[in-house]
Design a protein around this motif. Structure first.
Motif, PDB file in Angstrom:
ATOM      1  N   ALA A 209       0.974  -1.086  -0.152  1.00 30.20           N
ATOM      2  CA  ALA A 209       0.163  -0.146   0.204  1.00 30.20           C
ATOM      3  C   ALA A 209       0.699   1.066  -0.021  1.00 30.20           C
ATOM      4  O   ALA A 209       0.570   2.547  -1.030  1.00 30.20           O
ATOM      5  CB  ALA A 209      -1.345   0.033   1.091  1.00 30.20           C
ATOM      6  N   LEU A 210       2.040   1.157   0.698  1.00 29.79           N
ATOM      7  CA  LEU A 210       2.542   2.014   1.148  1.00 29.79           C
ATOM      8  C   LEU A 210       3.253   2.689  -0.748  1.00 29.79           C
ATOM      9  O   LEU A 210       3.724   3.914  -1.275  1.00 29.79           O
ATOM     10  CB  LEU A 210       4.404   1.913   1.758  1.00 29.79           C
ATOM     11  CG  LEU A 210       5.052   3.626   2.343  1.00 29.79           C
ATOM     12  CD1 LEU A 210       4.226   4.503   2.912  1.00 29.79           C
ATOM     13  CD2 LEU A 210       5.894   2.750   2.922  1.00 29.79           C
ATOM     14  N   ASP A 211       3.675   1.442  -1.426  1.00 29.27           N
ATOM     15  CA  ASP A 211       4.640   1.777  -2.376  1.00 29.27           C
ATOM     16  C   ASP A 211       3.873   2.141  -3.867  1.00 29.27           C
ATOM     17  O   ASP A 211       3.324   3.150  -4.494  1.00 29.27           O
ATOM     18  CB  ASP A 211       4.753   0.204  -2.982  1.00 29.27           C
ATOM     19  CG  ASP A 211       6.363  -0.315  -2.468  1.00 29.27           C
ATOM     20  OD1 ASP A 211       6.460   0.511  -1.477  1.00 29.27           O
ATOM     21  OD2 ASP A 211       6.556  -1.677  -2.469  1.00 29.27           O
ATOM     22  N   VAL A 212       2.738   2.062  -3.305  1.00 27.06           N
ATOM     23  CA  VAL A 212       1.256   2.485  -4.835  1.00 27.06           C
ATOM     24  C   VAL A 212       1.142   4.021  -4.016  1.00 27.06           C
ATOM     25  O   VAL A 212       1.101   4.266  -4.824  1.00 27.06           O
ATOM     26  CB  VAL A 212      -0.421   1.690  -3.609  1.00 27.06           C
ATOM     27  CG1 VAL A 212      -1.298   2.667  -4.441  1.00 27.06           C
ATOM     28  CG2 VAL A 212       0.219   0.202  -5.224  1.00 27.06           C
ATOM     29  N   LEU A 213       0.680   4.192  -2.654  1.00 23.34           N
ATOM     30  CA  LEU A 213       0.257   6.011  -2.423  1.00 23.34           C
ATOM     31  C   LEU A 213       2.183   6.626  -3.382  1.00 23.34           C
ATOM     32  O   LEU A 213       1.535   7.313  -3.528  1.00 23.34           O
ATOM     33  CB  LEU A 213       0.095   6.106  -0.980  1.00 23.34           C
ATOM     34  CG  LEU A 213      -0.775   5.388  -0.074  1.00 23.34           C
ATOM     35  CD1 LEU A 213      -0.781   5.606   1.306  1.00 23.34           C
ATOM     36  CD2 LEU A 213      -1.902   6.123  -0.628  1.00 23.34           C
ATOM     37  N   ASN A 214       2.891   5.993  -2.801  1.00 23.31           N
ATOM     38  CA  ASN A 214       4.318   6.345  -3.232  1.00 23.31           C
ATOM     39  C   ASN A 214       4.020   6.741  -4.398  1.00 23.31           C
ATOM     40  O   ASN A 214       4.219   8.284  -4.968  1.00 23.31           O
ATOM     41  CB  ASN A 214       5.394   6.104  -2.772  1.00 23.31           C
ATOM     42  CG  ASN A 214       5.582   6.368  -1.111  1.00 23.31           C
ATOM     43  OD1 ASN A 214       5.554   7.320  -0.527  1.00 23.31           O
ATOM     44  ND2 ASN A 214       6.260   5.197  -0.642  1.00 23.31           N
ATOM     45  N   LYS A 215       4.203   5.385  -5.069  1.00 20.95           N
ATOM     46  CA  LYS A 215       3.401   6.216  -6.755  1.00 20.95           C
ATOM     47  C   LYS A 215       2.460   6.958  -7.254  1.00 20.95           C
ATOM     48  O   LYS A 215       3.015   8.215  -8.100  1.00 20.95           O
ATOM     49  CB  LYS A 215       3.014   4.728  -7.392  1.00 20.95           C
ATOM     50  CG  LYS A 215       4.038   3.946  -8.975  1.00 20.95           C
ATOM     51  CD  LYS A 215       3.586   2.544  -9.210  1.00 20.95           C
ATOM     52  CE  LYS A 215       1.854   2.614  -9.217  1.00 20.95           C
ATOM     53  NZ  LYS A 215       1.705   0.675  -9.699  1.00 20.95           N
ATOM     54  N   GLN A 216       2.013   7.110  -6.611  1.00 16.02           N
ATOM     55  CA  GLN A 216       0.599   8.040  -6.635  1.00 16.02           C
ATOM     56  C   GLN A 216       1.291   9.807  -5.953  1.00 16.02           C
ATOM     57  O   GLN A 216       0.725  10.516  -7.135  1.00 16.02           O
ATOM     58  CB  GLN A 216      -0.375   7.828  -5.856  1.00 16.02           C
ATOM     59  CG  GLN A 216      -1.354   6.975  -6.468  1.00 16.02           C
ATOM     60  CD  GLN A 216      -3.042   6.439  -5.588  1.00 16.02           C
ATOM     61  OE1 GLN A 216      -2.823   6.967  -4.946  1.00 16.02           O
ATOM     62  NE2 GLN A 216      -3.648   5.254  -5.815  1.00 16.02           N
ATOM     63  N   LYS A 217       2.443   9.431  -5.905  1.00 15.64           N
ATOM     64  CA  LYS A 217       2.389  11.066  -5.106  1.00 15.64           C
ATOM     65  C   LYS A 217       3.266  11.381  -6.104  1.00 15.64           C
ATOM     66  O   LYS A 217       3.060  12.787  -6.194  1.00 15.64           O
ATOM     67  CB  LYS A 217       3.696  10.806  -3.548  1.00 15.64           C
ATOM     68  CG  LYS A 217       3.402  11.686  -2.673  1.00 15.64           C
ATOM     69  CD  LYS A 217       2.268  12.416  -2.136  1.00 15.64           C
ATOM     70  CE  LYS A 217       2.546  13.023  -0.707  1.00 15.64           C
ATOM     71  NZ  LYS A 217       1.080  13.377  -0.206  1.00 15.64           N
ATOM     72  N   HIS A 218       3.694  10.553  -7.107  1.00 17.52           N
ATOM     73  CA  HIS A 218       4.552  11.151  -8.105  1.00 17.52           C
ATOM     74  C   HIS A 218       3.635  11.391  -9.118  1.00 17.52           C
ATOM     75  O   HIS A 218       3.833  12.827 -10.328  1.00 17.52           O
ATOM     76  CB  HIS A 218       5.134  10.238  -8.334  1.00 17.52           C
ATOM     77  CG  HIS A 218       6.624   9.759  -7.509  1.00 17.52           C
ATOM     78  ND1 HIS A 218       7.753  10.800  -7.267  1.00 17.52           N
ATOM     79  CD2 HIS A 218       7.165   9.154  -6.668  1.00 17.52           C
ATOM     80  CE1 HIS A 218       8.580  10.626  -5.415  1.00 17.52           C
ATOM     81  NE2 HIS A 218       7.965   8.999  -5.655  1.00 17.52           N
ATOM     82  N   GLN A 219       2.825  10.987  -9.339  1.00 19.55           N
ATOM     83  CA  GLN A 219       2.064  12.013 -10.163  1.00 19.55           C
ATOM     84  C   GLN A 219       1.017  12.647 -10.045  1.00 19.55           C
ATOM     85  O   GLN A 219       0.550  13.332  -8.729  1.00 19.55           O
ATOM     86  CB  GLN A 219       0.506  10.402 -10.473  1.00 19.55           C
ATOM     87  CG  GLN A 219       1.202   8.943 -11.335  1.00 19.55           C
ATOM     88  CD  GLN A 219       0.017   7.913 -10.899  1.00 19.55           C
ATOM     89  OE1 GLN A 219      -0.458   8.109 -11.101  1.00 19.55           O
ATOM     90  NE2 GLN A 219       1.384   6.696 -11.566  1.00 19.55           N
ATOM     91  N   LYS A 220       0.561  12.899 -11.032  1.00 16.82           N
ATOM     92  CA  LYS A 220       0.144  15.074 -11.158  1.00 16.82           C
ATOM     93  C   LYS A 220      -1.373  14.583 -10.670  1.00 16.82           C
ATOM     94  O   LYS A 220      -2.098  14.115 -11.544  1.00 16.82           O
ATOM     95  CB  LYS A 220       0.114  15.646 -12.245  1.00 16.82           C
ATOM     96  CG  LYS A 220      -0.076  16.826 -12.517  1.00 16.82           C
ATOM     97  CD  LYS A 220      -0.316  18.150 -13.619  1.00 16.82           C
ATOM     98  CE  LYS A 220      -1.027  19.169 -13.506  1.00 16.82           C
ATOM     99  NZ  LYS A 220      -0.734  19.589 -14.848  1.00 16.82           N
ATOM    100  N   MET A 221      -1.725  15.175  -9.596  1.00 13.36           N
ATOM    101  CA  MET A 221      -2.971  14.932  -9.459  1.00 13.36           C
ATOM    102  C   MET A 221      -4.166  15.770  -8.663  1.00 13.36           C
ATOM    103  O   MET A 221      -3.503  17.325  -8.555  1.00 13.36           O
ATOM    104  CB  MET A 221      -3.079  14.398  -7.108  1.00 13.36           C
ATOM    105  CG  MET A 221      -2.069  13.191  -7.826  1.00 13.36           C
ATOM    106  SD  MET A 221      -2.278  12.141  -5.805  1.00 13.36           S
ATOM    107  CE  MET A 221      -3.893  12.476  -5.308  1.00 13.36           C
ATOM    108  N   VAL A 222      -5.274  16.509  -9.614  1.00 11.19           N
ATOM    109  CA  VAL A 222      -6.384  16.957  -9.319  1.00 11.19           C
ATOM    110  C   VAL A 222      -6.908  17.317  -7.837  1.00 11.19           C
ATOM    111  O   VAL A 222      -7.506  16.244  -7.515  1.00 11.19           O
ATOM    112  CB  VAL A 222      -6.936  17.456 -10.469  1.00 11.19           C
ATOM    113  CG1 VAL A 222      -8.026  18.414 -10.189  1.00 11.19           C
ATOM    114  CG2 VAL A 222      -6.347  17.117 -12.002  1.00 11.19           C
ATOM    115  N   PRO A 223      -6.896  18.218  -6.825  1.00 12.15           N
ATOM    116  CA  PRO A 223      -7.792  18.180  -5.952  1.00 12.15           C
ATOM    117  C   PRO A 223      -8.784  18.460  -6.357  1.00 12.15           C
ATOM    118  O   PRO A 223      -9.757  19.097  -7.169  1.00 12.15           O
ATOM    119  CB  PRO A 223      -6.364  19.409  -5.382  1.00 12.15           C
ATOM    120  CG  PRO A 223      -6.481  19.907  -6.275  1.00 12.15           C
ATOM    121  CD  PRO A 223      -6.085  19.035  -7.448  1.00 12.15           C
TER     122      PRO A 223
END
Lengths: 190, 252
Positions: free
Chosen positions: A81-95
């Motif tokens: 789960a930590l890996d998935v969250l870290n991966k998402q952290k690097h992707q551009k996210m729209v708040p």
């Protein structure tokens, strides 16, 4: 069940791959539950479940017979789960915006549960909680979920994340502080 | 009174405060902290875990079907043997390496100890040559000293001096050739000069007067030759101890 898990692990290590299927069937629901609570996404949670059992199979030789398979696979799930969250952290996210702001590149979510005041407050709390959770670092998020939602001890959190107990405690503390900052205005209003 | 910090409240809320009783007593006594803690508890209690979407009883089987293709079965456990082939291979390689290093060291030592033996033979030869040459130069020096001092009127060169000159002449020819071959121009020139003087003395017949001697001294610069011979003797004397020392070093 613990003893049965150990017997199944021995069978898997002896070459009976299918025995691992029984372990997957036994523990996939609990792994999915915690994965969903951390990621808050069905797709991500399914990905975490699959990755967790894949890693579990590859590391099965390292499994310590003194511990339980459930605890062991839970730790692996935390790491996945930590890996998935870290991966998402690097992707551009729209708040997700709480109010419309033409200058911010945000998305407004339609509030379909509008109704009585209480329901509205709960809905807003949930929206703000979700937004606040997104602002947490992956470690803080997992630490908070494990502490607040899964009722795990500081030592268990530290063990799952591979950090010192004091660091785990601090991660929970920082997560609560951030959530409090986001949710406190609602309580003042109410 | 010391109020509860936010961290202490969090610890107390999650029942991890080691001083829980103390915090509880403080909360009962301090209205301000009690109110803050109540608000804090309400806030945290409002944070619920998101509802987990249901997964059917077949979910585990689905996950297994999805991942089983990428899993390789574990091989049955092998019995422990006294030694394993890879370990045995490494041990053999190490032994071979050590043996190779030992023999290489021995060959190297043998190969590097040869030249000193050869050089010792050369040193021995050189030492003999130096000894003989020193002896020849000593005799030549004495002859030249006698020649330089035999300047009294009516004196004749006695026969033993001429005989000595004849002996020295034959030896000197050999040494001069050796010096020329050894590419030693200083020694070669001095011996050549000496040879001419010796030749003159040896071939002067039985009657060599003081006039003849003075003529030889002047024309052949016997004083200069004597100086040259002394320089050469000093050089040879220096070389002799070095050769001796090298010889001793080889022997030890």
């Amino acid at each position: 069940m613990g003893n049965n898990d150990h017997a199944l692990i021995r069978s898997v290590l002896a070459g009976e791959k299918e025995a691992y299927g029984l372990l997957v069937a036994r523990h996939s629901q609990s792994v999915f539950r915690v994965a969903f609570r951390i990621t808050e996404s069905e797709a991500d949670a399914d990905e975490v479940v699959q990755e967790t059992f894949l890693r579990g199979y590859r590391k099965l030789q390292d499994f310590d017979a003194r511990s339980t398979f459930g605890t062991w696979i839970y730790r692996i799930a935390m790491n996945c789960a930590l890996d998935v969250l870290n991966k998402q952290k690097h992707q551009k996210m729209v708040p997700v915006a709480e109010e419309y702001d033409c200058e911010l590149p945000t998305v407004q979510v339609a509030d379909r549960a509008a109704g009585p005041d209480r329901l509205l407050l709960s809905q807003e709390i949930e929206t703000r909680r979700h937004a606040a959770m997104d602002r947490l670092t992956p470690t803080e998020r997992i630490a908070f979920v494990m502490r607040h939602m899964e009722d795990r001890s500081t030592d268990e959190i530290a063990g799952a994340l591979g950090i010192a107990p004091n660091s785990a405690k601090q991660a929970v503390f920082r997560a609560v502080q951030k959530l409090r900052q986001s949710l406190a205005p609602l309580w003042v209003r109410s | 009174m010391k109020h509860l910090t936010e961290e202490e409240m969090i610890g107390h809320y999650y029942s991890e405060d080691f001083c829980k009783a103390e915090a509880q007593i403080h909360l009962q006594a301090c209205r301000q902290c009690a109110q803050a803690y109540e608000e804090f508890s309400k806030l945290l209690a409002s944070v619920h875990a998101p509802g987990v979407p249901p997964r059917g009883s077949e979910y585990g089987a689905q996950v297994w079907r999805f991942i089983q293709g990428s899993l390789l079965p574990y091989g049955p456990k092998r019995r422990r043997r006294f030694f394993h082939w890879p370990q045995f291979g490494y041990a053999t390689a190490c032994l071979l390496f050590l043996a190779g290093a030992f023999w290489a060291g021995r060959f190297w030592e043998h190969a590097h100890s040869q030249p000193p033996v050869t050089s010792s033979e050369q040193q021995t030869k050189e030492r003999v040559v130096l000894f003989v040459l020193d002896n020849h130069l000593d005799r030549s020096e004495r002859l030249l000293v006698q020649l330089n001092h035999a300047d009294g009127e009516g004196h004749y060169i006695d026969f033993p001096l001429q005989a000595e000159a004849q002996q020295l002449l034959s030896d000197n020819q050999l040494y001069r050739q050796s010096a020329a071959h050894a590419n030693d121009p200083l020694l070669d020139a001095a011996l050549d000069h000496l040879e001419r003087v010796l030749l003159e003395v040896a071939n002067s017949g039985n009657e060599l007067t003081s006039t003849d001697i003075a003529s030889i001294q002047k024309e052949m610069n016997t004083q200069g030759l004597l100086f040259q011979i002394r320089v050469l003797r000093a050089r040879v004397s220096e070389q002799k101890p070095n050769a001796h020392a090298i010889r001793k070093g080889v022997n030890t």
